[in-house]
Design a protein around this motif. Structure first.
Motif, mmCIF file in Angstrom:
data_model
loop_
_atom_site.group_PDB
_atom_site.id
_atom_site.type_symbol
_atom_site.label_atom_id
_atom_site.label_comp_id
_atom_site.label_asym_id
_atom_site.label_seq_id
_atom_site.Cartn_x
_atom_site.Cartn_y
_atom_site.Cartn_z
ATOM 1 N N SER A 1 0.795 -1.229 0.000
ATOM 2 C CA SER A 1 0.000 0.000 0.000
ATOM 3 C C SER A 1 0.828 1.279 0.000
ATOM 4 O O SER A 1 0.419 2.257 -0.638
ATOM 5 C CB SER A 1 -0.992 -0.008 1.164
ATOM 6 O OG SER A 1 -0.317 -0.118 2.397
ATOM 7 N N PRO A 2 2.002 1.364 0.683
ATOM 8 C CA PRO A 2 2.782 2.612 0.566
ATOM 9 C C PRO A 2 3.179 2.914 -0.878
ATOM 10 O O PRO A 2 3.116 4.065 -1.316
ATOM 11 C CB PRO A 2 3.999 2.351 1.459
ATOM 12 C CG PRO A 2 3.520 1.347 2.458
ATOM 13 C CD PRO A 2 2.582 0.468 1.702
ATOM 14 N N GLY A 3 3.570 1.877 -1.623
ATOM 15 C CA GLY A 3 3.936 2.090 -3.023
ATOM 16 C C GLY A 3 2.748 2.522 -3.866
ATOM 17 O O GLY A 3 2.873 3.378 -4.752
ATOM 18 N N LEU A 4 1.569 1.938 -3.595
ATOM 19 C CA LEU A 4 0.367 2.321 -4.332
ATOM 20 C C LEU A 4 -0.008 3.777 -4.056
ATOM 21 O O LEU A 4 -0.419 4.506 -4.960
ATOM 22 C CB LEU A 4 -0.786 1.397 -3.947
ATOM 23 C CG LEU A 4 -0.644 -0.075 -4.340
ATOM 24 C CD1 LEU A 4 -1.790 -0.900 -3.765
ATOM 25 C CD2 LEU A 4 -0.601 -0.220 -5.866
ATOM 26 N N LEU A 5 0.141 4.199 -2.800
ATOM 27 C CA LEU A 5 -0.169 5.582 -2.453
ATOM 28 C C LEU A 5 0.819 6.533 -3.118
ATOM 29 O O LEU A 5 0.421 7.577 -3.659
ATOM 30 C CB LEU A 5 -0.148 5.764 -0.934
ATOM 31 C CG LEU A 5 -0.426 7.177 -0.430
ATOM 32 C CD1 LEU A 5 -1.789 7.678 -0.891
ATOM 33 C CD2 LEU A 5 -0.335 7.237 1.093
ATOM 34 N N ARG A 6 2.108 6.186 -3.087
ATOM 35 C CA ARG A 6 3.112 7.042 -3.735
ATOM 36 C C ARG A 6 2.810 7.202 -5.216
ATOM 37 O O ARG A 6 2.899 8.310 -5.770
ATOM 38 C CB ARG A 6 4.487 6.398 -3.531
ATOM 39 C CG ARG A 6 5.676 7.125 -4.143
ATOM 40 C CD ARG A 6 6.123 8.284 -3.294
ATOM 41 N NE ARG A 6 5.399 9.490 -3.550
ATOM 42 C CZ ARG A 6 5.276 10.485 -2.690
ATOM 43 N NH1 ARG A 6 5.812 10.390 -1.497
ATOM 44 N NH2 ARG A 6 4.609 11.569 -2.999
ATOM 45 N N GLN A 7 2.424 6.119 -5.859
ATOM 46 C CA GLN A 7 2.102 6.166 -7.284
ATOM 47 C C GLN A 7 0.867 7.033 -7.537
ATOM 48 O O GLN A 7 0.843 7.840 -8.480
ATOM 49 C CB GLN A 7 1.867 4.750 -7.809
ATOM 50 C CG GLN A 7 1.596 4.684 -9.303
ATOM 51 C CD GLN A 7 1.359 3.262 -9.784
ATOM 52 O OE1 GLN A 7 1.238 2.338 -8.990
ATOM 53 N NE2 GLN A 7 1.285 3.078 -11.092
ATOM 54 N N ALA A 8 -0.165 6.876 -6.702
ATOM 55 C CA ALA A 8 -1.391 7.662 -6.881
ATOM 56 C C ALA A 8 -1.113 9.151 -6.712
ATOM 57 O O ALA A 8 -1.656 9.980 -7.460
ATOM 58 C CB ALA A 8 -2.451 7.203 -5.876
#
Length: 626
Positions: free
Chosen positions: A267-274
């Protein structure tokens, strides 16, 4: 030789297991009584020391948020210090635990929050109702961190649709959401390219806890309408829910207004991407694409992105497992991001000038300004303070001075951004603005941040005289900032100036109940000459009576306002006037029976009256529905 070593090891382990507690002390007790706490867990000197059992026994009382044990070995056994963090709303589980809780101290501790501190975060939870009148307390869902701007915009777009109005005729939230989901699904089959309908559909799915379906809807929206700016906001919202769930397994986070999906370590990577892809989208938009809706979407996106950066910082800290990791690097990275967001804020603010009379646009930019100001004045000075502390190594008694210095420095640096924030807030104070009262409160705080306390007082006077809506939090922040600029010390002289000013206003206009409570508290503080410990017991009887009489006048002015009765009860219980407190809390509960805080307060009264079983039952209120 090895056999003897093994024997010594076994004997040493047995001795450690049989270590006896010679002394057990509690540290951090403000609303609980240490000796009664020890009695509640059945402690006796000489008991075997079992750290796990002792910690569990203390936590099981329902009084403490956390318990940390420290030990000192002595020849006779072990001395134990239990460092406790008390709950804001203790909920004793047994009669013995209830006897250890001092209800008078609980409300006095609550009132101590009247003391100013910086920075203060505002709770921006609002109701999402599509602009259609619905029953009181009826909210489809209450998202945190968005604001009235998104709600009013959706109301404008969808609020006139007959099927929306029909759905909101339901008598409860769950039925309304389910009806809307059915109607939205039908509508999207007929009009699959309706971006607004799909955005709202995804949002309600998330509110229902149907996260995978919500993510599919957002993915469809991005594929079909990559030019729709709210697509990126929807994606960011879902990514924020993901990381909140992930962090919830590692850290103690406030409860979410939405059901959370299963934890996911990616989830941290998904948030950074978003965040990064959303920022890139807004940056590449041509000037002709910037319409009011685009500015609102961008403002809401950057509000959420700012909160997302804090969650990403928390994710980094949750991975720290050794002392070699340098937390200052994480703070520095966050500071760089926030600095970039401030630049984006000026960029959006300048674009918003062409829509100066569009109050929804100005509200969106104002919300972004407030979010960035609050976040930057928290984390950038903290980063500076950490760096300074690492090089200068100040003594603990110097930390307050270093922190105040870092905060004052950043206030000077942020002056251009504060002046832009002031410009947007002034546009929200026009006569026809639905945001007028809140804007004057926010303007007062902004002016105080700029150091113009005379103008801040005028803004607060206008909020009181014209709209009867002056918030005690506004008073707190303004007075706290005044103290910061005058040596970072809250002096009786400074408090007396604000008290005298409010006394004068009270003679001209009834005070809102929260302000009346604030004024009563600080008059008692002045009567005790700034001694917060003595203010409840040693002040003259005339001041004690006037503190209650001021709140009685508020009750007479607003007899149907449950909050007025609650405030009277809080002050009465703090002054140990249990009968008045009981009457006031009972009335507040009759006026607003769903308010768990009022039921909890009745539990404190029952505790003060010695009715322990009733107290235990009522004090559960804040645990079952915080």
């Amino acid at each position: 030789m090895r056999r003897w070593l093994l024997v010594l090891l076994i004997v040493g382990q047995a001795a450690a297991q049989e270590a006896r507690i010679t002394e057990l002390q509690l540290e951090g007790c403000r609303v609980t009584e240490p000796q009664k706490v020890l009695a509640a867990i059945g402690f006796q000197p000489g008991m075997p020391y079992d750290a796990e059992r002792l910690q569990k026994a203390l936590m099981d009382l329902g009084l403490f948020e956390s318990v940390t044990l420290e030990t000192t070995q002595i020849p006779q056994g072990v001395q134990v210090t239990a460092k406790v963090q008390e709950k804001t709303h203790p909920a004793p589980k047994t009669e013995e635990a209830a006897r250890a809780l001092n209800p008078i101290a609980v409300v006095r501790q609550w009132l101590a929050y009247q003391s100013p501190f910086l920075p203060l975060a505002e709770d921006k939870t609002i109701s999402f109702y599509f602009g259609v009148k619905v029953p009181k307390d009826f909210a489809l869902f209450t998202p945190h961190g968005y604001g009235e701007t998104l709600m009013s915009l959706i109301a404008k777009v969808l609020g006139k649709a007959p099927w929306v109005k029909e759905a909101l005729k339901a008598t409860d939230e769950e039925a309304a959401r389910k009806t809307l989901l059915v109607e939205l699904e039908r509508h999207l089959k007929r009009s699959p390219n309706d971006a607004w309908a799909r955005f709202v559909f995804a949002y309600i799915l998330a509110a229902e806890g149907r996260h995978e379906e919500a993510e599919r809807q957002v993915a469809t929206l991005l594929a079909r309408r990559p030019d729709f700016p709210f697509s990126y906001l929807g994606r960011l919202h879902l990514a924020t829910l993901r990381i909140s769930s992930y962090l919830g397994t590692k850290l103690k986070l406030p409860p979410s207004h939405f059901p959370l999906p299963p934890p996911n370590p990616t989830s941290p990577g998904l948030l950074r991407q978003a965040i990064d892809e959303g920022i890139a989208y807004f940056h590449r938009l041509p000037d002709r694409a910037w319409r009011p809706e685009t500015l609102i979407a961008a403002s809401l996106f950057f509000v959420s992105a700012t909160g997302g950066e804090i969650l990403l910082l928390m994710a980094e800290f949750s991975k720290i497992q050794d002392d070699e990791t340098d937390p200052i690097k994480h703070f520095s990275r966050l500071t760089e991001r926030l600095t970039e967001y401030l630049t984006d804020y000026l960029w959006l603010s300048q674009k918003a000038e062409r829509f100066a009379n569009d109050l929804t646009v100005q509200k969106a930019i104002g919300d972004l300004g407030e979010m960035l100001v609050t976040t930057c004045l928290t984390f950038i000075p903290l980063s500076n303070f950490a760096s300074t502390a690492e090089t200068d190594e100040p003594e603990p008694e110097q930390w307050g001075e270093f922190w105040a210095m870092a905060l004052r420095t950043n206030l000077r640096i942020m002056r251009p951004y504060l002046e832009r924030h002031q410009w947007h807030l002034k546009h929200l104070t026009v006569k026809n603005s639905p945001y007028r009262a809140d804007a004057f409160n926010a303007l007062a705080k902004c002016l105080a941040l700029l150091g113009d306390f005379s103008a801040a007082q005028k803004a607060m006077e206008t909020a009181l005289r014209e709209m009867s809506k002056l918030e005690w939090q506004t008073l707190n922040e303004v007075m706290g900032l005044h103290a910061l600029w005058e040596g970072n010390k809250l002096t009786p002289t400074l408090v007396a100036r604000y008290v005298a000013w409010l006394d004068g206003l009270e003679r001209q206009h009834p005070l809102p109940v929260s302000v009346a409570l604030w004024l009563s508290y600080w008059r008692l503080w002045l009567a005790a000459k700034g001694d917060a410990e003595a203010m409840w017991e040693k002040v003259p009887e005339a001041e004690r009576r006037e503190a209650l009489n001021r709140l009685r006048r508020s009750v007479q002015q607003f007899p149907s306002d449950a909050g007025s009765w609650w405030s009277l009860g809080i002050m009465a219980l703090a002054l140990n006037d249990v009968p008045t407190a009981s009457e006031a809390f009972t009335k507040a509960t009759e006026l607003d029976p769903k308010n768990v805080a009022y039921r909890y307060a009745l539990g404190l009264v029952a505790l003060a009256q010695g009715d322990f079983q009733r107290a235990i039952e009522l004090l559960k209120a804040m645990e079952t529905n915080p």
